[in-house]
Write an enzyme that holds these catalytic residues in place. Sequence first.
Site, short mmCIF file in Angstrom:
data_model
loop_
_atom_site.label_atom_id
_atom_site.label_comp_id
_atom_site.label_asym_id
_atom_site.label_seq_id
_atom_site.Cartn_x
_atom_site.Cartn_y
_atom_site.Cartn_z
N ASP A 77 1.04 -1.28 -0.16
CA ASP A 77 0.01 0.02 0.08
C ASP A 77 0.84 1.24 0.03
O ASP A 77 0.55 2.27 -0.59
CB ASP A 77 -0.91 0.21 1.13
CG ASP A 77 -2.15 -0.84 0.94
OD1 ASP A 77 -2.70 -0.85 -0.16
OD2 ASP A 77 -2.67 -1.46 1.87
N GLU A 147 -4.12 4.67 7.26
CA GLU A 147 -4.84 3.39 7.01
C GLU A 147 -4.47 2.35 8.13
O GLU A 147 -3.27 2.15 8.25
CB GLU A 147 -4.47 2.85 5.63
CG GLU A 147 -4.93 1.80 5.37
CD GLU A 147 -4.70 1.18 3.98
OE1 GLU A 147 -4.08 1.89 3.01
OE2 GLU A 147 -4.97 -0.05 3.63
N GLU A 156 -6.42 -8.18 16.48
CA GLU A 156 -4.91 -7.65 15.83
C GLU A 156 -4.77 -6.11 16.07
O GLU A 156 -3.81 -5.41 16.20
CB GLU A 156 -4.49 -7.91 14.60
CG GLU A 156 -4.17 -9.50 14.55
CD GLU A 156 -3.25 -9.79 13.40
OE1 GLU A 156 -2.18 -10.27 13.61
OE2 GLU A 156 -3.63 -9.32 12.05
N LYS A 193 -26.96 -5.75 -0.10
CA LYS A 193 -27.26 -5.75 1.19
C LYS A 193 -26.20 -4.99 2.17
O LYS A 193 -24.96 -4.90 1.92
CB LYS A 193 -27.12 -7.51 1.74
CG LYS A 193 -28.13 -8.26 1.04
CD LYS A 193 -29.66 -7.82 1.14
CE LYS A 193 -30.38 -8.44 2.08
NZ LYS A 193 -31.69 -7.96 2.10
N LYS A 195 -26.58 -4.93 5.64
CA LYS A 195 -26.74 -5.40 7.09
C LYS A 195 -25.17 -5.75 7.53
O LYS A 195 -24.91 -5.41 8.68
CB LYS A 195 -27.61 -6.74 7.07
CG LYS A 195 -27.58 -7.11 8.62
CD LYS A 195 -28.42 -6.29 9.46
CE LYS A 195 -30.03 -6.39 8.88
NZ LYS A 195 -30.92 -5.31 9.47
N CYS A 396 16.38 -6.68 -11.33
CA CYS A 396 17.06 -7.29 -10.35
C CYS A 396 17.52 -8.44 -10.63
O CYS A 396 18.55 -8.95 -11.31
CB CYS A 396 16.22 -7.25 -9.04
SG CYS A 396 17.21 -7.13 -7.75
N GLU A 420 23.81 -17.51 -5.28
CA GLU A 420 22.52 -17.82 -4.73
C GLU A 420 22.09 -19.37 -5.16
O GLU A 420 21.51 -19.91 -4.26
CB GLU A 420 21.57 -16.69 -5.28
CG GLU A 420 20.11 -16.93 -4.60
CD GLU A 420 19.36 -15.85 -4.69
OE1 GLU A 420 19.72 -14.64 -5.49
OE2 GLU A 420 18.32 -15.63 -4.22
N ARG A 480 20.82 -9.14 -2.44
CA ARG A 480 22.16 -9.50 -1.51
C ARG A 480 23.32 -9.49 -2.65
O ARG A 480 24.42 -9.58 -2.07
CB ARG A 480 21.76 -10.69 -0.97
CG ARG A 480 21.79 -10.79 0.46
CD ARG A 480 21.59 -11.88 1.45
NE ARG A 480 20.23 -12.12 1.92
CZ ARG A 480 19.86 -11.48 2.90
NH1 ARG A 480 20.89 -10.58 3.56
NH2 ARG A 480 18.90 -11.28 3.51
N HIS A 527 15.27 -1.44 -8.84
CA HIS A 527 13.94 -1.80 -9.23
C HIS A 527 13.04 -0.34 -9.55
O HIS A 527 12.77 0.23 -8.85
CB HIS A 527 13.20 -2.34 -7.87
CG HIS A 527 13.52 -3.67 -7.36
ND1 HIS A 527 12.92 -4.73 -7.93
CD2 HIS A 527 14.60 -4.05 -6.64
CE1 HIS A 527 13.54 -5.86 -7.47
NE2 HIS A 527 14.40 -5.51 -6.31
N GLU A 529 10.69 -0.08 -10.83
CA GLU A 529 9.28 -0.07 -10.79
C GLU A 529 8.75 0.30 -9.28
O GLU A 529 7.64 1.25 -9.31
CB GLU A 529 8.47 -1.36 -10.68
CG GLU A 529 9.03 -2.39 -9.52
CD GLU A 529 10.34 -3.25 -9.72
OE1 GLU A 529 11.04 -2.67 -10.53
OE2 GLU A 529 10.43 -4.00 -9.21
N1 GLN Z 1 17.78 -12.71 -5.29
C1 GLN Z 1 18.48 -11.78 -5.97
C2 GLN Z 1 19.45 -11.17 -4.88
O1 GLN Z 1 19.23 -11.20 -3.56
C3 GLN Z 1 17.81 -10.68 -6.32
C4 GLN Z 1 16.79 -10.09 -5.73
C5 GLN Z 1 15.74 -9.39 -6.35
O2 GLN Z 1 15.39 -9.69 -7.34
N2 GLN Z 1 15.02 -8.44 -5.63
O3 GLN Z 1 20.56 -10.32 -4.98
#
Ligand code: GLN
Length: 552
Positions: A77, A147, A156, A193, A195, A396, A420, A480, A527, A529
């Site tokens: 959000d 929010e 909770e 509804k 209710k 990424c 990885e 990472r 990222h 986005e």
């Molecule tokens: N798994 C990868 C890393 O940790 C890419 C992480 C991701 O795409 N956000 O570097």
Amino acid sequence: MAKQKNKAKYIFVVGGVMSGVGKGITTSSIGKILQSRGLSVTTFKIDPYINVDAGTMNPTEHGEVFVLKDGYETDQDMGNYERFLNIELSRENYMTTGMVYKSVIERERNLEYQGKCVQVVPHIPLEVIARIKKTTKKNAADVAIIEIGGTVGEYENILFLEAIRMMKIESPKDVITVMVSFIPTPSTIGEMKTKPTQHAVRTLNSTGVQPDIIIARASRPLDEKRKEKIAIFCSVRKEDVISAPDVESIYDVPLNFEKDYLSDILLAKLGLKNRKHTGALEEWAKVAKRIHQATEEVHIGVVGKYFKTGDYVLSDAYISVIEAIKHASCVIGKKAVLTWIDSTDFEEAGGEKKLAELKQYDGIIIPGGFGTRGIEGKIAVIQYCRENKLPYFGLCYGMQLLVVEYARHILGLKDAHTVEVNPDTKHPVVDIMPEQKENMRKKNYGATMRLGHYLAHLIPKTIAEGAYGKESVMERHRHRYEVNPAYVGALREGGLVFSATSPDGVLMEIAELPKNKHPFFLATQFHPEFQSSFLYPHPLFVAFLKACVKKK
Ligand code: GLN
């Protein structure tokens, strides 16, 4: 004399009946219509769980982890708020039960309560209130919109509702509560509804809070009769029941709210009358209209793995990617159609045939991800895109795997991999950084990745630089692993262009192939986005979509 700033106002948004009906979009849209009345706005998300942040949660469980500029890993959000409101939020705009308790306990240990008995009530709600007020002031906001996750009546979030009650006692004219409630239309009855909403309001009342406004979420617009019914049974005025029907585009919601004069109602209730419309919403409406006007389609395949959960396909995990594509498609005036493709499909028997099916798309995105499942499938998809000149945009993990693919098939390093997936690879082209190794050894997984925004320098005359039209950019990270500096020379010699790097040149931020080799083969370690907003689409998404349209 300097003009004294007015007292800040607070709008709490709570949910009735059930969650998932658009509290986040409501919060964002309320922010938008108040901005369009010339008010500065800040937003908060409160999540009632114990996790201190959202970073350690599985996306199938919780949806996307949205990363803030300061690196805090939060709820999706927060992304909605930024995309609608064009504001940058910080960790102080986010709260979980775990985080609040943690700081109260730490303060108690530091003797900050001066020997008092520290109690759940009032000390926890007081901490919540203190955080909200402090951050609202710091952001110099006229109005804070808060929010509260989940719905009323959940054990909770009771302490957060308690915070509303306590704030309202202290300054009744500065605090209002908006309840977003679902109005079902059971198919057997065919009638809306009210209710369940009546019950939800009673439940909220039992915590000492009365809603000032009810946002009635339903499949269709509310009729007068239903509004009347809700008004009478829930003790609100009829005008304060706002119709919020399902919409094709979430960006229409602020415009719909104004059909019921919501900003006028909010201003009157908060004692902020007589503010003119700035015209900002007309601008918004113009862009929002483009979503409906676009008829020509551009088909994007999104290859990932967090898609299937039980019988459902869960695209929530990639919400920022989806929205960034939408924003960019508004710029180019096309309708982006997304297809979710599970990367493990390419690893099973018949994978080759599946790959060939990719030609029906105008472009492919591989978004961020973690772990080993489906990785070979993703690498195969990248290879297909490269060899078949299909536009490819990697985010990424999508960049790390591009580097693996390139090393394997162009540099001939057959077992090249990211550590990885294969910690023993002979060619660790994507490796873990030394400080990250230490974190992993200590099992220190929470909030320890490379997180938040970092500066990247762009290399002139590259696709990336052309798209941004700048020399350097700040972009948000969450990973990472990094392209191993030991292989950068060889990758460059092999023709891969690193079109953005960290200022010291050590970390690779964007990889691409030159235009004469491929129409669009580009991936980012960060990222993008997370920084696309409705009115300011991200330039790399725009460049990618333009390439997809051209491919058509
Ligand atoms: N798994 C990868 C890393 O940790 C890419 C992480 C991701 O795409 N956000 O570097």
